[in-house]
Design a protein around this motif. Structure first.
Motif, PDB file in Angstrom:
ATOM      1  N   GLY A  26       0.673  10.883  -6.139  1.00 16.78           N
ATOM      2  CA  GLY A  26       0.803   9.885  -7.205  1.00 16.78           C
ATOM      3  C   GLY A  26       0.290  10.377  -8.550  1.00 16.78           C
ATOM      4  N   LYS A  27       0.907   9.844  -9.614  1.00 18.47           N
ATOM      5  CA  LYS A  27       0.459  10.190 -10.963  1.00 18.47           C
ATOM      6  C   LYS A  27      -0.806   9.406 -11.288  1.00 18.47           C
ATOM      7  N   ASN A  28      -0.825   8.151 -10.886  1.00 25.86           N
ATOM      8  CA  ASN A  28      -2.022   7.336 -11.105  1.00 25.86           C
ATOM      9  C   ASN A  28      -2.074   6.237 -10.053  1.00 25.86           C
ATOM     10  N   GLY A  29      -3.255   5.667  -9.890  1.00 25.21           N
ATOM     11  CA  GLY A  29      -3.434   4.493  -9.051  1.00 25.21           C
ATOM     12  C   GLY A  29      -3.916   3.381  -9.961  1.00 25.21           C
ATOM     13  N   THR A  30      -3.580   2.141  -9.658  1.00 25.49           N
ATOM     14  CA  THR A  30      -4.092   1.048 -10.498  1.00 25.49           C
ATOM     15  C   THR A  30      -4.440  -0.162  -9.655  1.00 25.49           C
ATOM     16  N   ILE A  31      -5.367  -0.933 -10.197  1.00 27.42           N
ATOM     17  CA  ILE A  31      -5.735  -2.236  -9.642  1.00 27.42           C
ATOM     18  C   ILE A  31      -5.929  -3.164 -10.834  1.00 27.42           C
ATOM     19  N   ALA A  32      -5.359  -4.349 -10.769  1.00 28.08           N
ATOM     20  CA  ALA A  32      -5.496  -5.296 -11.877  1.00 28.08           C
ATOM     21  C   ALA A  32      -6.964  -5.650 -12.087  1.00 28.08           C
ATOM     22  N   PRO A  33      -7.409  -5.695 -13.357  1.00 28.08           N
ATOM     23  CA  PRO A  33      -8.802  -6.050 -13.608  1.00 28.08           C
ATOM     24  C   PRO A  33      -9.062  -7.527 -13.316  1.00 28.08           C
ATOM     25  N   ASP A  34     -10.283  -7.837 -12.894  1.00 30.15           N
ATOM     26  CA  ASP A  34     -10.670  -9.225 -12.633  1.00 30.15           C
ATOM     27  C   ASP A  34     -12.164  -9.377 -12.921  1.00 30.15           C
ATOM     28  N   GLU A  35     -12.763 -10.447 -12.474  1.00 32.59           N
ATOM     29  CA  GLU A  35     -14.178 -10.688 -12.771  1.00 32.59           C
ATOM     30  C   GLU A  35     -15.072  -9.556 -12.248  1.00 32.59           C
ATOM     31  N   THR A  36     -14.726  -9.021 -11.083  1.00 34.63           N
ATOM     32  CA  THR A  36     -15.499  -7.903 -10.524  1.00 34.63           C
ATOM     33  C   THR A  36     -15.482  -6.719 -11.494  1.00 34.63           C
TER      34      THR A  36
END
Lengths: 440, 180
Positions: free
Chosen positions: A235-245
Motif C-alpha cells: 500500500g501507498k498509505n493507510g488511513t483511519i478517520a480522525p475522531d475524539e481518540t
C-alpha cells in the motif's frame, strides 16, 4: 460523486476541489521526515541539485530523527548522525532529535528513538496533513487521519528544496472491521489477517482505509499498528478517520491547528471488505513473507530460539503492557529481547504499573533481557554489533513488521511475525504459541 | 533513435525485497558519495538466498549480468533508494519483472539508475541465468537468444524519457521545468 479521506487531503494539498485516483498532482508538503540511514543521502541530493549554499524550503517543516544505527561502533553509522547534526545547525532545523552521548542514551534528553513513534509522540502527526518520510513505514502516521507515505532520497531531496512533490492519487481499498475484539486479539492479528488475505502486493499503489467499530474502539497505538503495515501489502498509505481518540492524543502534544477530513458515504472504493473481528484467531506470518499467514495454534510444533519485542510496529507502550500481561508470574524459556521504540516508551516501562509491578519489573522477574536503549535495533539487522541482531540461523518470534530473508541479520534465520500477546506466550513455552493458553 | 540493451540475464522469482537487494547492514553507505556509491554496487543482491548463485563475484565491483529478470512485486519492502542505486552501481541497466513494488519503481525513475520494464508473460520460470537477451526499446520487446524467442514488454510510457535523461532532476532541467 463523493471522495475518500485520502482524496480530500490530497485535493487540499494540491489546491484543488476534486482529485480522482490515477491523476498525477503536485502537492504541498506539511512535514518531511528523514533519519540517519537516508538523511545523509537526501542531504547529498539536495546540495548537488540546489547548490552547496542552498537553503531548505522551510526549516520548521523538516524533522530529523536519528534512530536506525545509533548504538554501534560502526564508524560510518556514527558519521551519518554527525552529517545530520551539521546539516541541522547549518540550516537551523527546528526539530532535530540529537544524540551525542551514545554510551548513555538517557544523557541525551533530545534523543527520541524510532522515528514513526517519535513523530506521533512529539506532535508531528496531525489530521489532514501531508507527511513524507524517507522510510517505508511512514504510513504509520495515517492512523491520525493524514496522508503519509515513504519516499526515496531523490524525492526527499526535491521536497527539501521546493516543499512540493508530484504524486499519483491512489485508489482506496476499504477494510471495515466490525464486531467486538476478543480479549486475545490485537491490532497486529488483524493486519496480519488482512495481508494474508490480499498478499504482499494486494494493495500496491493504493490506500488502505481502516474503518468500523473495532477500529473506532482502538487506542492510537493500536491504530498505528494497523496503518504501519499497509506497506507490507504494498500500500501507498493507510488511513483511519480522525475522531475524539485522535483529537485527544494530538491536542495533548501540539497546539498547531489542523483540519479533519472524512470519507463520503458515496465515495468510490477500489474494493470494500468487511471483517467480523469476533470470529478471528491469533495469527502469525511464517518465514519468509508477511503474507505467509497461519493460525498461531497451528504452529505449536515450531521450536524457537528467541523472542523479540520491539520496533515501530511492536515496541510501543501498549505493546509492552500487552506482553507483560502474559509474562507476569511466569518464566521465559528462550532469550527475550525488550526494545522500546522511544525514550518515552523506555520511561513508561519503569513507571507504568500492571497489577502492582512496573513493566520492567515484570520483564526482569520473568527472565527477559534487560530493556535495551530505544532504536530500530535488530528489526532490520543493521551493523553486526546491533542489539538483538540474528547472527545465526535461528528461529525468532518477533513483533516487528517484516520477515523477508535476512531482515533481522542472518539470511537463513527464520522470523515469525506475531502480536505482543503471541510473542510473549511463545517466550513462555519455547514454541510458537497461541496466547489463549495463558489468558484465562 | 533506436535503443537496445543487450547482455546476460540474472533470473530471480517473486517478492525480491529490498533487504535481499541491499541488506540493511550496508545502508551506512551514503549513495551520494561516489566511493560509497561504487561500494553499494559491489553488494548488490548479496542478500539473496544462496541457491541463486552470486550476482556479483566477491572482490569485484561490477556484475556480469546487466539485466535482471524477475517475477511479481520486485523491490518490495523498504523505501531505501540504496536498492535501485546498488543495482545501477553494479552495472544493471534494466530489470524485466512481472510487477514492481510502488516505491522501488518510483525510485528507479527518480534516480534514473535503471529501466523497470514490465513483462506481459511470466518470464522468470522460462528464462535461465546466463542466457543472452536483447531489449528493444522501440519495439517494446525482449528477445531471448538462447531460446530464440521474442516476448512482448509493456511500454515504459512517460518513465522512459525521465530515465533517458538521468533521473527527475535532469529531466526537469532538460524540459525547462526547473532552471539551472
Amino acid at each position: 460523486m463523493g471522495m475518500t479521506l485520502t482524496e480530500k487531503i490530497l485535493a487540499k494539498a494540491a489546491g484543488r476541489s476534486v482529485v480522482e485516483p490515477g491523476e498525477n498532482i503536485w502537492v504541498n508538503v506539511d512535514v518531511l521526515m528523514t533519519h540517519d540511514v537516508c538523511g545523509p543521502g537526501t542531504i547529498g541530493v539536495f546540495k548537488r541539485e540546489f547548490g552547496a549554499d542552498a537553503k531548505v524550503w522551510d526549516s520548521e517543516k523538516i524533522v530529523l530523527i536519528p534512530d536506525h544505527y545509533i548504538f554501534t561502533a560502526d564508524e560510518r553509522a556514527n558519521r551519518n548522525v554527525d552529517i545530520l547534526r551539521d546539516f541541522a545547525q547549518e540550516q537551523s532545523i527546528k526539530y532535530f532529535y540529537d544524540i551525542t552521548d551514545r554510551a548513555n542514551f538517557k544523557a541525551n534528553p533530545d534523543y527520541k528513538g524510532v522515528c514513526h513513534i517519535a513523530l506521533a509522540q512529539e506532535g508531528h502527526t496531525r489530521p489532514g496533513e501531508v507527511l513524507f518520510g524517507t522510510d517505508s513505514h511512514t504510513c504509520n502516521a495515517g492512523a491520525f487521519g493524514q496522508f503519509a507515505t515513504g519516499i526515496g532520497n531523490t524525492d526527499a531531496g526535491f521536497i527539501m528544496g521546493t516543499g512540493k512533490l508530484l504524486i499519483k492519487v491512489p485508489a482506496t481499498m476499504r477494510f471495515v472491521l466490525n464486531g467486538e475484539m476478543p480479549d486475545y486479539l490485537l491490532a497486529k492479528d488483524l493486519i496480519l489477517q488482512i495481508i494474508g488475505d490480499i498478499s504482499v502486493a494486494g494493495a500496491t499503489y493504493r490506500t488502505m482505509e481502516f474503518a468500523g467499530e473495532a477500529v473506532q474502539r482502538m487506542t492510537m497505538e493500536e491504530r498505528m499498528t494497523l496503518c504501519n503495515m499497509a506497506i507490507e501489502a504494498g500500500g501507498k498509505n493507510g488511513t483511519i478517520a480522525p475522531d475524539e481518540t485522535t483529537y485527544e492524543y494530538v491536542r495533548a502534544r501540539t497546539d498547531k491547528p489542523f483540519e479533519s477530513f472524512y470519507t463520503d458515504s458515496d465515495a468510490n472504493f477500489y474494493s470494500d471488505r468487511t471483517y467480523d473481528v469476533s470470529q478471528l484467531e491469533p495469527v502469525v506470518a511464517k518465514p519468509h513473507s508477511p503474507d505467509n499467514r497461519a493460525l498461531a495454534r497451528e504452529c505449536r510444533d515450531v521450536k524457537i530460539d528467541r523472542v523479540y519485542i520491539g520496533s515501530c510496529t511492536g515496541g510501543k507502550t501498549t505493546d509492552f503492557i500487552n506482553a507483560a500481561r502474559i509474562l507476569k508470574g511466569h518464566q521465559v524459556k528462550v532469550p527475550t529481547y525488550i526494545v522500546p521504540a522511544t525514550q518515552k516508551v523506555y520511561e513508561d516501562l519503569f513507571t507504568y504499573k500492571h497489577e502492582g509491578q512496573t513493566l520492567s519489573e515484570i520483564f526482569l522477574n520473568s527472565g527477559c533481557i534487560e530493556p535495551a536503549a530505544p532504536s530500530c535495533a535488530a528489526c532490520l539487522g543493521g551493523p553486526k554489533d546491533t542489539f538483538g541482531r540474528m547472527n545465526k540461523p535461528e528461529v525468532c518470534v518477533s513483533t516487528t513488521n517484516r520477515n523477508f530473508p535476512g531482515r533481522m541479520g542472518e539470511k537463513t534465520a527464520q522470523i515469525y511475525l506475531a502480536s505482543p500477546y503471541t510473542a510473549a506466550a511463545s517466550a513462555l513455552t519455547g514454541y510458537v504459541t497461541d496466547p489463549r493458553e495463558f489468558l484465562g | 533513435m533506436s535503443k537496445v540493451i543487450q547482455g546476460k540475464i540474472f533470473v530471480v522469482d517473486d517478492n525480491i525485497d529490498t533487504d535481499q537487494i541491499i541488506p540493511a547492514e550496508y545502508l551506512t553507505l551514503v549513495p551520494s558519495k561516489l566511493d560509497e556509491y561504487e561500494k553499494l554496487g559491489s553488494y548488490a543482491l548479496i542478500g539473496l538466498p544462496d541457491r541463486y548463485g552470486k550476482f556479483v563475484t566477491p572482490g569485484q565491483a561490477k556484475t556480469e549480468y546487466p539485466i535482471i529478470v524477475a517475477g511479481e512485486n520486485f523491490g518490495c519492502g523498504s523505501s531505501r533508494e540504496h536498492a535501485p542505486i546498488a543495482l545501477g552501481a553494479s552495472g544493471v541497466k534494466a530489470v524485466v519483472a512481472q510487477s514492481y513494488a510502488r516505491i522501488f519503481f518510483r525510485n528507479c525513475a527518480a534516480t534514473g539508475e535503471l529501466y523497470p520494464w514490465e513483462s506481459v508473460e511470466r518470464l522468470c520460470d522460462e528464462f535461465q541465468t546466463g542466457q543472452e537477451v536483447t531489449i528493444d526499446f522501440d519495439q517494446n520487446q525482449i528477445t531471448n537468444h538462447s531460446l530464440n524467442k521474442v516476448y512482448v514488454l509493456k511500454s515504459l510510457g512517460e518513465v522512459r524519457p525521465v530515465i533517458d535523461a538521468g533521473g527527475i532532476f535532469a529531466y526537469a532541467r532538460q524540459t525547462g521545468m526547473i532552471s539551472r
